[in-house]
Design an enzyme around this catalytic site. Structure first.
Site, PDB file in Angstrom:
ATOM      1  N   SER A  42      11.667  52.862 136.685  1.00  0.00           N
ATOM      2  CA  SER A  42      10.939  54.085 137.011  1.00  0.00           C
ATOM      3  C   SER A  42       9.506  53.794 137.457  1.00  0.00           C
ATOM      4  CB  SER A  42      10.980  55.037 135.811  1.00  0.00           C
ATOM      5  OG  SER A  42      10.519  56.308 136.131  1.00  0.00           O
ATOM      6  N   ASP A  91      12.521  60.094 140.620  1.00  0.00           N
ATOM      7  CA  ASP A  91      13.014  61.194 139.786  1.00  0.00           C
ATOM      8  C   ASP A  91      11.871  62.058 139.261  1.00  0.00           C
ATOM      9  OD1 ASP A  91      11.965  59.479 137.872  1.00  0.00           O
ATOM     10  OD2 ASP A  91      13.690  59.586 136.530  1.00  0.00           O
TER      11      ASP A  91
END
Length: 447
Positions: A101, A246
């Site tokens: 991430s 995301d």
């Protein structure tokens, strides 16, 4: 439930430290065995971001899955939400995203999605953990039953079309100058292309990944470059994604950052007016600003809070019928469209509101004045500093000082050895003081 491998967002750690080829192989074998249900041919889709270690982990996962008889469909660099979407679309038994991430390139991780495109619940992760350290020798497939691996070429076009279809057909981005920062990560191709196809004038940064520069001075955790570009090019809006796309943060035309709390406020107000909310409220985490809660209350909407982590937000949404939730950090979940946080889709929904209202982003996106909120991190090497008597006492005293004038949240990170100390309230001086009190106690205990 004590976890050995899984944190709040899959398995994550230093590549070739925690995340080794041996571990990835075992994860592939364990997850493959858990998801081989029914008598059909089983398949898994695997995506990744742009980290150098992604090649190593991808290869090891392929070996693990194929060794227990699962076919593998390789997606290459794609956003995490694309993996979730394609797991469902391609009728796969399992989806895997290789990413850490927003972390630096040295880290990597493994996120797993079920056949419905949702992240796995704790019970299934526990089942997989139980197999990771098991003897796999007798569980391997025979020579005639090994899985095959195939690379899928049409992935980007599929995801771009999916993202565009979340907007009504009559909505375009004509007339908007958009700067998009892709963090040198997974969305470096799909995000600029999607915005361009919808009619925007696109200025893209963070689109030259080299394996090392993901999230480095770019993306949602480092918006300075985006702010400068928005001002320099006189753009209408800036969009900052993180390494796996995301999560998203917005920069308005004045160079001011709009966080996830403000984005949820904008969308909640719009969806309430359009009668699109499936419940009269929004789901967020304990870290969301009290200002958001007060703003929603003024609209007649509630704010349900969960533990930190978009998976917990989504679990609460599914259990109670909400269709909007997210985190201050920019994970925005719109369950009418997605099964996980999707930075690009969230940005498109915001742009739709901006176009409909025909007002500058700065007027649309700053719905409330956030209360002073201070967050500090204390890194530790081992042990459990929060269990020390001195820390417990400091926390109790800090809460007494705040009283009903604010909130204090102390929690260990689920992805790194860090204690996060957050306080908010109407009095900035008091908020600073209670945070410093707790941080000092934790620092001494962690020494």
């Amino acid at each position: 439930m004590v976890r050995k491998y899984f944190g709040t967002d899959g398995i994550r750690g230093r590549a070739n430290g925690v995340i080794t080829p041996e571990l990835a192989l075992k994860v592939g074998q364990a997850a493959g065995l858990v998801f081989q249900r029914g008598d059909h041919r089983h398949r898994v889709v695997i995506g990744k971001d742009t980290r150098l270690s992604g090649y190593m982990i991808e290869t090891a996962l392929v070996a693990g899955f194929t060794s227990v008889g699962m076919d593998v469909l390789l997606l290459g660099p794609v956003p995490t939400p694309a993996v979730a979407m394609l797991t469902r679309s391609m009728r796969a038994d399992l989806g895997v995203m290789i990413s850490a991430s927003h972390n630096p390139f040295e880290d990597n991780g493994i996120k797993l999605f079920g056949p419905d495109g949702f992240k796995l619940n704790d019970a299934i992760e526990h089942e997989i953990e139980g197999l990771i350290d098991a003897d796999m020798h007798k569980r391997l497939s025979g020579s005639n039953d090994l899985g095959r691996a195939k690379r899928i070429e049409s992935v980007h076009a599929r995801y771009i079309e999916f993202a565009k279809r979340t907007l009504p057909r009559q909505v375009t981005l004509d007339g908007l100058r958009v700067v998009v920062d892709c963090a040198n990560g997974a969305a470096y191709r799909v995000a600029p292309e999607t915005l361009w196809e919808l009619g925007a004038e696109v200025i893209a940064i963070g689109t030259e990944p080299d394996g090392f520069n993901i999230n480095r001075d770019v993306g949602s955790t480092a918006p300075a470059a985006l702010i400068d570009m928005v001002r320099e090019r006189r753009a209408d809006i800036g969009i900052a994604l993180d390494g796996d796309a995301d999560r998203v943060l917005i920069v308005d035309e004045k160079g001011q950052v709009v966080d996830g709390d403000q984005l949820m406020a904008v969308v909640a107000r719009s969806w309430k007016e359009d009668e699109r909310l499936t419940q009269p409220g929004v789901v967020a985490t304990i870290m969301s600003n009290l200002g958001l809660e007060r703003f929603l209350g003024g609209l007649g909407l509630s704010l349900a809070r969960t533990a930190v982590g978009d998976r917990y937000v989504l679990e609460h949404m599914r259990a109670h019928g909400y269709n909007l939730g997210g985190e201050q950090s920019g994970h925005i979940i719109m369950s009418d469209y997605t099964t996980t946080g999707d930075g690009l889709v969230a940005a498109l929904q915001l742009l739709s509101v901006v176009q409909r209202q025909n007002r500058p982003v700065s007027e649309v996106c700053h719905c409330f004045d956030p209360l002073p909120q201070i967050l500090k991190n204390v890194r530790y090497r081992s042990g459990e500093p929060l269990r020390e008597d001195s820390v417990v006492s400091a926390i109790e005293h800090a809460r007494e000082r705040l009283g009903n004038a604010g909130r204090l949240v102390i929690r260990p990170s689920g992805t790194e050895p860090v204690i996060r100390v957050m306080a908010e309230g109407d009095d900035r001086g008091l908020v600073n003081a209670v945070v410093d009190e707790v941080v000092d106690a934790v620092t001494r205990a962690a020494a």
